[in-house]
Design an enzyme around this catalytic site. Sequence first.
Site, PDB file in Angstrom:
ATOM      1  N   SER A  79       0.822  -1.208   0.000  1.00  0.00           N
ATOM      2  CA  SER A  79       0.000   0.000   0.000  1.00  0.00           C
ATOM      3  C   SER A  79       0.855   1.257   0.000  1.00  0.00           C
ATOM      4  O   SER A  79       1.951   1.274   0.550  1.00  0.00           O
ATOM      5  CB  SER A  79      -0.911   0.033   1.217  1.00  0.00           C
ATOM      6  OG  SER A  79      -1.619   1.257   1.245  1.00  0.00           O
ATOM      7  N   LYS A 121      -4.549  -6.648   3.442  1.00  0.00           N
ATOM      8  CA  LYS A 121      -4.545  -5.513   2.503  1.00  0.00           C
ATOM      9  C   LYS A 121      -5.974  -5.169   2.061  1.00  0.00           C
ATOM     10  O   LYS A 121      -6.329  -3.995   1.892  1.00  0.00           O
ATOM     11  CB  LYS A 121      -3.670  -5.838   1.278  1.00  0.00           C
ATOM     12  CG  LYS A 121      -3.699  -4.770   0.172  1.00  0.00           C
ATOM     13  CD  LYS A 121      -3.213  -3.421   0.679  1.00  0.00           C
ATOM     14  CE  LYS A 121      -2.926  -2.384  -0.393  1.00  0.00           C
ATOM     15  NZ  LYS A 121      -3.999  -1.988  -1.258  1.00  0.00           N
ATOM     16  N   HIS A 154      -7.523  -3.287   4.770  1.00  0.00           N
ATOM     17  CA  HIS A 154      -6.935  -1.942   4.694  1.00  0.00           C
ATOM     18  C   HIS A 154      -7.733  -1.106   3.694  1.00  0.00           C
ATOM     19  O   HIS A 154      -8.096   0.039   3.959  1.00  0.00           O
ATOM     20  CB  HIS A 154      -5.459  -2.038   4.262  1.00  0.00           C
ATOM     21  CG  HIS A 154      -4.865  -0.740   3.808  1.00  0.00           C
ATOM     22  ND1 HIS A 154      -5.148  -0.185   2.568  1.00  0.00           N
ATOM     23  CD2 HIS A 154      -4.020   0.124   4.418  1.00  0.00           C
ATOM     24  CE1 HIS A 154      -4.506   0.963   2.442  1.00  0.00           C
ATOM     25  NE2 HIS A 154      -3.819   1.174   3.545  1.00  0.00           N
ATOM     26  N   ASN A 155      -8.012  -1.682   2.538  1.00  0.00           N
ATOM     27  CA  ASN A 155      -8.718  -0.927   1.511  1.00  0.00           C
ATOM     28  C   ASN A 155     -10.169  -0.653   1.886  1.00  0.00           C
ATOM     29  O   ASN A 155     -10.707   0.408   1.569  1.00  0.00           O
ATOM     30  CB  ASN A 155      -8.647  -1.656   0.164  1.00  0.00           C
ATOM     31  CG  ASN A 155      -7.314  -1.417  -0.522  1.00  0.00           C
ATOM     32  OD1 ASN A 155      -6.294  -1.303   0.153  1.00  0.00           O
ATOM     33  ND2 ASN A 155      -7.311  -1.344  -1.829  1.00  0.00           N
ATOM     34  N   GLU A 164      -9.951   2.132   4.031  1.00  0.00           N
ATOM     35  CA  GLU A 164      -9.617   3.284   3.167  1.00  0.00           C
ATOM     36  C   GLU A 164     -10.897   3.867   2.545  1.00  0.00           C
ATOM     37  O   GLU A 164     -11.116   5.084   2.571  1.00  0.00           O
ATOM     38  CB  GLU A 164      -8.648   2.804   2.076  1.00  0.00           C
ATOM     39  CG  GLU A 164      -8.323   3.799   0.980  1.00  0.00           C
ATOM     40  CD  GLU A 164      -7.445   3.143  -0.116  1.00  0.00           C
ATOM     41  OE1 GLU A 164      -6.382   2.594   0.222  1.00  0.00           O
ATOM     42  OE2 GLU A 164      -7.843   3.179  -1.299  1.00  0.00           O
TER      43      GLU A 164
HETATM   44  C1  6PG Z   1      -3.156   1.471  -1.637  1.00  0.00           C
HETATM   45  C2  6PG Z   1      -4.478   1.643  -2.343  1.00  0.00           C
HETATM   46  C3  6PG Z   1      -4.474   1.029  -3.685  1.00  0.00           C
HETATM   47  C4  6PG Z   1      -5.841   1.101  -4.394  1.00  0.00           C
HETATM   48  C5  6PG Z   1      -6.146   2.390  -4.987  1.00  0.00           C
HETATM   49  C6  6PG Z   1      -7.549   2.623  -5.504  1.00  0.00           C
HETATM   50  O1  6PG Z   1      -3.207   0.943  -0.543  1.00  0.00           O
HETATM   51  O2  6PG Z   1      -2.135   1.890  -2.164  1.00  0.00           O
HETATM   52  O3  6PG Z   1      -5.468   1.006  -1.583  1.00  0.00           O
HETATM   53  O4  6PG Z   1      -4.108  -0.294  -3.535  1.00  0.00           O
HETATM   54  O5  6PG Z   1      -5.858   0.214  -5.430  1.00  0.00           O
HETATM   55  O6  6PG Z   1      -5.887   3.391  -4.076  1.00  0.00           O
HETATM   56  O7  6PG Z   1      -8.484   1.682  -5.192  1.00  0.00           O
HETATM   57  P1  6PG Z   1      -9.952   1.846  -5.787  1.00  0.00           P
HETATM   58  O8  6PG Z   1      -9.832   2.018  -7.266  1.00  0.00           O
HETATM   59  O9  6PG Z   1     -10.707   0.614  -5.447  1.00  0.00           O
HETATM   60  O10 6PG Z   1     -10.517   3.076  -5.139  1.00  0.00           O
END
Ligand code: 6PG
Length: 465
Positions: free
Chosen positions: A130, A184, A187-188, A191
């Site tokens: 990430s 991960k 994490h997303n 996010e």
């Molecule tokens: C990271 C982010 C990355 C992610 C994009 C956009 O941890 O660096 O989570 O992995 O793919 O930021 O994700 P989306 O297109 O699903 O918003």
Amino acid sequence: MSNSEIGLIGLGTMGAALSLNIADKGFDISVFNRTTARTHTFMDQAGILANKITPAETLEDFVASIAAPRAIIIMVPAGEAVDAQIAALRPLLGSGDLIIDAGNANYNDTARRAAEADAAGVPFLGIGVSGGEEGARFGPSIMGGGPKPAWDRVSHILEAIAARYDDTPCATWMGEGGSGHFVKTVHNGIEYADMQMIAEVYGILRDGMGRSAADCAAVFERWNEGPLQSYLIEISGKVSRAHDAKSGNPVLDIILDRAGQKGTGRWTVIEAQHLGAPVPVIEAAVSARNISALLDVRKEGEGLFGASPRPVDLEPDIVESALIAGKIMCYAQGFVLLDLAGRANDWDLPMPDIARVWRDGCIIRSAMLNDMARALTEAPDHNLMFAPYFAKMMEQNAPHLRHVVTTALSHGLSVPALSAALTYFDMMRTARGTANMIQAQRDFFGAHSFERVDAEGAHHGPWGG
Ligand code: 6PG
């Protein structure tokens, strides 16, 4: 010459940045890309680091240029491309050679690939990386999964390229199989929720309080000095401050309100449902992205019902406090999901280390994660909202969350993730909820039975006849 310490396949944005990071930390690396033109451009842009990088034009040359037993990172789009790449590589590799998938893989795919690799007696790691392009180039957060001996073989490289927090590398082995990609994924999911809650308070500032983009920037900049200090608040200030060269307007004002998504937030929600883990804030964030995509329908709705937002009387400090409470609820849900997934998969996930590995490098890095790491060290399997430090923060901030959510809703401002956070908080502090009604209904129409408050066992109601 087979002397590179590691190889990397896939010179897209993330793969290129990661390769340069690896070379920058002093490791010799071989690189390969399906289209050779991309490899040439990459080498042209590598500058002085080019002398640590061996470009290859064929997969055979690439494999031959890496010292055995080889370690090969693949950084290609998640899904079929990964399987195709593994299939192309396998015949060229020796039994001790290690494949590391560093893309945003679905953890179910990683679990399958790990099992296939295990059956073939070859090592395979799935690592979550990430931090976007900048993180990949200068220090990402790395969540590793797969056989521990395989992780130990490459951990010196992964730790060297990772971000550091208080001199501790943000690179950790999470467990066997798909655990790294699962962490991960969560994490997303967090996010998505973090971003959605920030978007909601931006909506309150813009539509409810009439603040300009520059005003919003000032608010985010101030919040970034306090408990909300985080990468996402920091960049919210920056994007609010930026101007569009073409129109001269704030960039935010010329961006269409239709959010993209590659699916990792959705995966978090799907896995949470499989495990029976409540993650309503993340669910609300994923739904909000889906609703954002329905631009034409929303236009039709506004034509029919009129726009809803009306001015609200709120102070930024109260909104900040609401966001603090919402953020705690969101992370509490994420960590409960991780705890449940760890148990269900026999991963023995290192809960405090997950919070630690997210303290720097990744998109959700924030000051609060250090406090979360401390709370999870004391009680790794206890909902964060009950940890003394966060319980106190909820006591202080939840009243403001309630005030902001009720004010926003009564003025037609949509705050789905903040509302979900408030409802979760209320449900989690209600000893007697309303599921007795559900149980009565289930027993009525399906004789599913219910438990009594005053006796053990399964009981039925007096519904018959
Ligand atoms: C990271 C982010 C990355 C992610 C994009 C956009 O941890 O660096 O989570 O992995 O793919 O930021 O994700 P989306 O297109 O699903 O918003």
